[in-house]
Write a protein that holds these residues in place. Structure first.
Motif, mmCIF file in Angstrom:
data_model
loop_
_atom_site.group_PDB
_atom_site.id
_atom_site.type_symbol
_atom_site.label_atom_id
_atom_site.label_comp_id
_atom_site.label_asym_id
_atom_site.label_seq_id
_atom_site.Cartn_x
_atom_site.Cartn_y
_atom_site.Cartn_z
ATOM 1 N N MET A 1 2.178 13.101 37.750
ATOM 2 C CA MET A 1 2.489 11.947 36.930
ATOM 3 C C MET A 1 3.911 12.081 36.401
ATOM 4 N N GLN A 2 4.608 10.979 36.312
ATOM 5 C CA GLN A 2 5.977 11.004 35.830
ATOM 6 C C GLN A 2 6.009 11.372 34.356
ATOM 7 N N ASN A 3 7.120 11.996 33.951
ATOM 8 C CA ASN A 3 7.294 12.291 32.533
ATOM 9 C C ASN A 3 7.803 11.035 31.833
ATOM 10 N N PHE A 4 7.110 10.637 30.792
ATOM 11 C CA PHE A 4 7.519 9.478 30.013
ATOM 12 C C PHE A 4 8.179 9.957 28.738
ATOM 13 N N SER A 5 9.202 9.260 28.329
ATOM 14 C CA SER A 5 9.820 9.534 27.045
ATOM 15 C C SER A 5 8.824 9.171 25.947
ATOM 16 N N ALA A 6 8.850 9.926 24.849
ATOM 17 C CA ALA A 6 7.952 9.636 23.729
ATOM 18 C C ALA A 6 8.168 8.219 23.201
ATOM 19 N N VAL A 7 9.362 7.658 23.440
ATOM 20 C CA VAL A 7 9.644 6.295 23.001
ATOM 21 C C VAL A 7 8.646 5.326 23.640
ATOM 22 N N TRP A 8 8.254 5.577 24.900
ATOM 23 C CA TRP A 8 7.305 4.725 25.598
ATOM 24 C C TRP A 8 5.883 5.255 25.543
ATOM 25 N N LEU A 9 5.733 6.555 25.458
ATOM 26 C CA LEU A 9 4.415 7.172 25.510
ATOM 27 C C LEU A 9 3.534 6.763 24.328
ATOM 28 N N TYR A 10 4.045 6.864 23.117
ATOM 29 C CA TYR A 10 3.222 6.583 21.947
ATOM 30 C C TYR A 10 2.806 5.120 21.835
ATOM 31 N N PRO A 11 3.683 4.166 22.092
ATOM 32 C CA PRO A 11 3.209 2.771 22.066
ATOM 33 C C PRO A 11 2.119 2.496 23.100
ATOM 34 N N ILE A 12 2.238 3.085 24.288
ATOM 35 C CA ILE A 12 1.210 2.886 25.309
ATOM 36 C C ILE A 12 -0.119 3.466 24.829
ATOM 37 N N ILE A 13 -0.081 4.651 24.232
ATOM 38 C CA ILE A 13 -1.301 5.276 23.712
ATOM 39 C C ILE A 13 -1.893 4.421 22.590
ATOM 40 N N LEU A 14 -1.049 3.898 21.710
ATOM 41 C CA LEU A 14 -1.544 3.043 20.623
ATOM 42 C C LEU A 14 -2.191 1.767 21.167
ATOM 43 N N ILE A 15 -1.592 1.171 22.184
ATOM 44 C CA ILE A 15 -2.176 -0.024 22.801
ATOM 45 C C ILE A 15 -3.523 0.336 23.428
ATOM 46 N N ALA A 16 -3.575 1.468 24.142
ATOM 47 C CA ALA A 16 -4.838 1.896 24.757
ATOM 48 C C ALA A 16 -5.908 2.100 23.687
ATOM 49 N N GLY A 17 -5.544 2.712 22.577
ATOM 50 C CA GLY A 17 -6.501 2.923 21.489
ATOM 51 C C GLY A 17 -6.968 1.611 20.877
ATOM 52 N N ALA A 18 -6.038 0.679 20.699
ATOM 53 C CA ALA A 18 -6.419 -0.627 20.152
ATOM 54 C C ALA A 18 -7.354 -1.351 21.115
ATOM 55 N N LEU A 19 -7.064 -1.266 22.401
ATOM 56 C CA LEU A 19 -7.918 -1.926 23.384
ATOM 57 C C LEU A 19 -9.302 -1.293 23.456
ATOM 58 N N GLN A 20 -9.391 0.001 23.161
ATOM 59 C CA GLN A 20 -10.704 0.648 23.160
ATOM 60 C C GLN A 20 -11.644 0.016 22.150
ATOM 61 N N ALA A 21 -11.111 -0.543 21.084
ATOM 62 C CA ALA A 21 -11.958 -1.201 20.084
ATOM 63 C C ALA A 21 -12.614 -2.454 20.655
ATOM 64 N N TRP A 22 -12.064 -3.025 21.698
ATOM 65 C CA TRP A 22 -12.635 -4.228 22.303
ATOM 66 C C TRP A 22 -13.881 -3.914 23.115
ATOM 67 N N GLY A 23 -13.927 -2.740 23.739
ATOM 68 C CA GLY A 23 -15.001 -2.403 24.672
ATOM 69 C C GLY A 23 -16.403 -2.517 24.105
ATOM 70 N N PRO A 24 -16.721 -1.826 23.015
ATOM 71 C CA PRO A 24 -18.100 -1.894 22.505
ATOM 72 C C PRO A 24 -18.574 -3.303 22.151
ATOM 73 N N PRO A 25 -17.782 -4.123 21.438
ATOM 74 C CA PRO A 25 -18.275 -5.482 21.180
ATOM 75 C C PRO A 25 -18.438 -6.306 22.464
ATOM 76 N N MET A 26 -17.525 -6.134 23.421
ATOM 77 C CA MET A 26 -17.647 -6.846 24.687
ATOM 78 C C MET A 26 -18.908 -6.389 25.432
ATOM 79 N N ASN A 27 -19.148 -5.083 25.450
ATOM 80 C CA ASN A 27 -20.342 -4.560 26.111
ATOM 81 C C ASN A 27 -21.613 -4.976 25.380
ATOM 82 N N ASN A 28 -21.546 -5.103 24.065
ATOM 83 C CA ASN A 28 -22.696 -5.579 23.303
ATOM 84 C C ASN A 28 -23.050 -7.010 23.713
ATOM 85 N N ALA A 29 -22.029 -7.857 23.865
ATOM 86 C CA ALA A 29 -22.264 -9.230 24.312
ATOM 87 C C ALA A 29 -22.859 -9.241 25.720
#
Length: 151
Positions: A1-29
């Motif tokens: 995997m390519q090395n990402f600068s922390a400038v891009w790495l942390y926002p991507i991780i934060l977006i992934a974490g925010a999107l994880q909150a969508w999964g359980p309610p969507m799966n519940n529906a």
């Protein structure tokens, strides 16, 4: 995997974490619409399998080597099964406890277990000692989810 600068790495991780909150309610529906939690779990995973199969077909390199497969720990392919447990738990219980409590409990449990993994270098991870700051953070996580779950 390519090395990402922390400038891009942390926002991507934060977006992934925010999107994880969508999964359980969507799966519940999905579970409520389907009625069968096990079938709903299978349906929930089908788009993932399809999307990853398409990516693997379009970007097939690098392919695994015999040496790499021989070195692979027996437990390495089980990460998806562990993730499936979390998906099924969300499917079954988020409607009863609420999205905030469910996410808070799973994130807090994740943080606590991650500290154990770091401390002992489990699963080939680099050891990161427990510090007073890490312990204080864990205590605050537990206190926070207690408040979220209670109120």
């Amino acid at each position: 995997m390519q090395n990402f600068s922390a400038v891009w790495l942390y926002p991507i991780i934060l977006i992934a974490g925010a999107l994880q909150a969508w999964g359980p309610p969507m799966n519940n529906a999905l579970r409520e619409a389907i009625g069968n939690p096990w079938l709903a779990s299978v349906i929930s995973f089908l788009p993932v399998v399809f999307a990853l199969a398409c990516v693997a077909l379009c970007l097939p390199h690098p392919l695994p080597t015999a040496e790499g497969l021989a070195k692979m720990p027996w437990w390495a392919p089980l990460g998806g099964l562990i993730g499936a447990f979390a998906v099924v738990a969300g499917l079954m219980f988020v409607g009863q406890v609420g999205a905030g409590a469910f996410a808070g409990l799973t994130i807090t449990a994740n943080i606590l277990m991650s500290l154990v993994i770091d401390r002992f270098g489990l699963f080939g991870m680099t050891v990161h000692e427990l510090s007073a700051g890490r312990i204080a953070g864990a205590v605050l996580m537990v206190a926070g989810i207690t408040l979220i779950s209670k109120f």
